[in-house]
Write a protein that holds these residues in place. Structure first.
Motif, PDB file in Angstrom:
ATOM      1  N   TYR A 286       5.032 -26.771 -56.697  1.00 50.53           N
ATOM      2  CA  TYR A 286       4.174 -25.622 -56.983  1.00 50.53           C
ATOM      3  C   TYR A 286       4.322 -25.157 -58.411  1.00 50.53           C
ATOM      4  O   TYR A 286       5.198 -25.584 -59.143  1.00 50.53           O
ATOM      5  CB  TYR A 286       4.448 -24.497 -55.977  1.00 50.53           C
ATOM      6  CG  TYR A 286       3.980 -24.929 -54.620  1.00 50.53           C
ATOM      7  CD1 TYR A 286       2.632 -25.050 -54.341  1.00 50.53           C
ATOM      8  CD2 TYR A 286       4.888 -25.304 -53.645  1.00 50.53           C
ATOM      9  CE1 TYR A 286       2.199 -25.503 -53.119  1.00 50.53           C
ATOM     10  CE2 TYR A 286       4.459 -25.755 -52.417  1.00 50.53           C
ATOM     11  CZ  TYR A 286       3.114 -25.860 -52.158  1.00 50.53           C
ATOM     12  OH  TYR A 286       2.681 -26.320 -50.957  1.00 50.53           O
TER      13      TYR A 286
ATOM     14  N   PRO B  48      -1.734 -26.170 -45.821  1.00 50.77           N
ATOM     15  CA  PRO B  48      -2.112 -27.597 -45.909  1.00 50.77           C
ATOM     16  C   PRO B  48      -1.317 -28.361 -46.965  1.00 50.77           C
ATOM     17  O   PRO B  48      -0.892 -29.498 -46.728  1.00 50.77           O
ATOM     18  CB  PRO B  48      -3.606 -27.558 -46.246  1.00 50.77           C
ATOM     19  CG  PRO B  48      -4.070 -26.234 -45.729  1.00 50.77           C
ATOM     20  CD  PRO B  48      -2.911 -25.293 -45.949  1.00 50.77           C
ATOM     21  N   SER B  49      -1.080 -27.751 -48.116  1.00 47.56           N
ATOM     22  CA  SER B  49      -0.334 -28.470 -49.153  1.00 47.56           C
ATOM     23  C   SER B  49       1.144 -28.582 -48.788  1.00 47.56           C
ATOM     24  O   SER B  49       1.788 -29.584 -49.107  1.00 47.56           O
ATOM     25  CB  SER B  49      -0.521 -27.816 -50.522  1.00 47.56           C
ATOM     26  OG  SER B  49       0.082 -26.542 -50.566  1.00 47.56           O
ATOM     27  N   LEU B  50       1.697 -27.584 -48.099  1.00 48.78           N
ATOM     28  CA  LEU B  50       3.084 -27.689 -47.645  1.00 48.78           C
ATOM     29  C   LEU B  50       3.244 -28.839 -46.656  1.00 48.78           C
ATOM     30  O   LEU B  50       4.227 -29.581 -46.717  1.00 48.78           O
ATOM     31  CB  LEU B  50       3.537 -26.390 -46.973  1.00 48.78           C
ATOM     32  CG  LEU B  50       4.153 -25.319 -47.852  1.00 48.78           C
ATOM     33  CD1 LEU B  50       4.509 -24.087 -47.023  1.00 48.78           C
ATOM     34  CD2 LEU B  50       5.358 -25.816 -48.609  1.00 48.78           C
ATOM     35  N   LYS B  51       2.276 -28.979 -45.754  1.00 53.33           N
ATOM     36  CA  LYS B  51       2.329 -30.071 -44.780  1.00 53.33           C
ATOM     37  C   LYS B  51       2.303 -31.422 -45.485  1.00 53.33           C
ATOM     38  O   LYS B  51       3.046 -32.338 -45.135  1.00 53.33           O
ATOM     39  CB  LYS B  51       1.178 -29.963 -43.782  1.00 53.33           C
ATOM     40  CG  LYS B  51       1.378 -28.851 -42.780  1.00 53.33           C
ATOM     41  CD  LYS B  51       0.222 -28.756 -41.821  1.00 53.33           C
ATOM     42  CE  LYS B  51       0.424 -27.577 -40.870  1.00 53.33           C
ATOM     43  NZ  LYS B  51      -0.717 -27.384 -39.982  1.00 53.33           N
ATOM     44  N   LYS B  52       1.440 -31.553 -46.501  1.00 50.00           N
ATOM     45  CA  LYS B  52       1.360 -32.813 -47.244  1.00 50.00           C
ATOM     46  C   LYS B  52       2.636 -33.070 -48.043  1.00 50.00           C
ATOM     47  O   LYS B  52       3.124 -34.200 -48.110  1.00 50.00           O
ATOM     48  CB  LYS B  52       0.130 -32.815 -48.143  1.00 50.00           C
ATOM     49  CG  LYS B  52      -1.154 -32.929 -47.341  1.00 50.00           C
ATOM     50  CD  LYS B  52      -2.371 -32.901 -48.218  1.00 50.00           C
ATOM     51  CE  LYS B  52      -3.609 -32.977 -47.337  1.00 50.00           C
ATOM     52  NZ  LYS B  52      -4.837 -32.868 -48.078  1.00 50.00           N
ATOM     53  N   ALA B  53       3.184 -32.016 -48.649  1.00 49.58           N
ATOM     54  CA  ALA B  53       4.435 -32.167 -49.393  1.00 49.58           C
ATOM     55  C   ALA B  53       5.569 -32.591 -48.463  1.00 49.58           C
ATOM     56  O   ALA B  53       6.402 -33.423 -48.833  1.00 49.58           O
ATOM     57  CB  ALA B  53       4.789 -30.863 -50.109  1.00 49.58           C
TER      58      ALA B  53
ATOM     59  N   SER C  67      -3.334 -19.845 -49.041  1.00 47.85           N
ATOM     60  CA  SER C  67      -3.765 -21.079 -48.360  1.00 47.85           C
ATOM     61  C   SER C  67      -2.771 -22.219 -48.576  1.00 47.85           C
ATOM     62  O   SER C  67      -3.159 -23.370 -48.724  1.00 47.85           O
ATOM     63  CB  SER C  67      -5.149 -21.479 -48.868  1.00 47.85           C
ATOM     64  OG  SER C  67      -5.101 -21.695 -50.271  1.00 47.85           O
ATOM     65  N   ILE C  68      -1.488 -21.911 -48.545  1.00 48.72           N
ATOM     66  CA  ILE C  68      -0.457 -22.887 -48.898  1.00 48.72           C
ATOM     67  C   ILE C  68      -0.166 -23.896 -47.780  1.00 48.72           C
ATOM     68  O   ILE C  68       0.309 -24.998 -48.051  1.00 48.72           O
ATOM     69  CB  ILE C  68       0.843 -22.175 -49.325  1.00 48.72           C
ATOM     70  CG1 ILE C  68       1.750 -23.141 -50.100  1.00 48.72           C
ATOM     71  CG2 ILE C  68       1.562 -21.559 -48.126  1.00 48.72           C
ATOM     72  CD1 ILE C  68       2.910 -22.471 -50.794  1.00 48.72           C
TER      73      ILE C  68
ATOM     74  N   SER D 143       1.700 -25.774 -60.157  1.00 48.18           N
ATOM     75  CA  SER D 143       1.163 -27.016 -60.719  1.00 48.18           C
ATOM     76  C   SER D 143       0.472 -26.803 -62.059  1.00 48.18           C
ATOM     77  O   SER D 143       0.467 -27.691 -62.890  1.00 48.18           O
ATOM     78  CB  SER D 143       0.221 -27.702 -59.730  1.00 48.18           C
ATOM     79  OG  SER D 143      -0.780 -26.827 -59.296  1.00 48.18           O
TER      80      SER D 143
ATOM     81  N   ILE E 135       6.020 -33.582 -57.045  1.00 47.56           N
ATOM     82  CA  ILE E 135       5.261 -32.711 -56.157  1.00 47.56           C
ATOM     83  C   ILE E 135       5.812 -31.303 -56.303  1.00 47.56           C
ATOM     84  O   ILE E 135       6.944 -31.124 -56.750  1.00 47.56           O
ATOM     85  CB  ILE E 135       5.337 -33.155 -54.674  1.00 47.56           C
ATOM     86  CG1 ILE E 135       6.772 -33.083 -54.131  1.00 47.56           C
ATOM     87  CG2 ILE E 135       4.755 -34.553 -54.496  1.00 47.56           C
ATOM     88  CD1 ILE E 135       6.876 -33.285 -52.624  1.00 47.56           C
TER      89      ILE E 135
END
Length: 137
Positions: free
Chosen positions: A119, A30-35, A27-28, A121, A117
């Protein structure tokens, strides 16, 4: 003049997006888009940006593997206009790189705010933050 902020982009590498890889995050997206939004903003604002890439011998993050490369769109810019660097580490904390530790010492001396920011984390980002705190950064 030095930018007031430093963005540290930790391990945004293909290991996390490639099917069949042990560290793949399903599910990466959404977080890639935010990053990417944060990275693009930092570039627009002229922040200093440090891209950190984990490299080690073995099956994952191996420097000779295509999966150790940056996720497309997250590669450091080397256009002469940007203040972007690429640093390699071989352990969880970015401070495992002497080059990173020196850059952070310089950043602290300049009073730069640091934004992290990336991965890993629960491993790499938190290890870096704790290491930085212990060093007064």
């Amino acid at each position: 003049m030095h930018p007031e902020k430093l963005l540290v982009v930790v391990d945004i590498q293909k290991e996390y997006i490639a099917d069949g890889r042990p560290f793949r995050i399903k599910s990466i997206e959404p977080s890639l888009k935010k990053a990417k939004i944060v990275l693009d903003f930092a570039r627009k604002e002229g922040w200093r940006i440090c891209h950190v890439r984990h490299l080690q011998d073995g099956a994952i993050f191996n420097p000779s593997s295509e999966y150790s490369g940056f996720v497309p769109g997250f590669e450091p810019r080397h256009d002469g206009l940007s203040q972007e660097s690429e640093i390699h580490k071989n352990n969880y904390s970015c401070y495992s790189s002497a080059e990173f530790a020196a850059a952070m010492k310089e950043s602290a001396a300049q009073g730069q705010e640091v934004i992290v920011i990336g991965y890993g984390s629960t491993l790499c980002c938190i290890s870096t933050l704790i290491d930085g705190s212990h060093r007064g950064h």
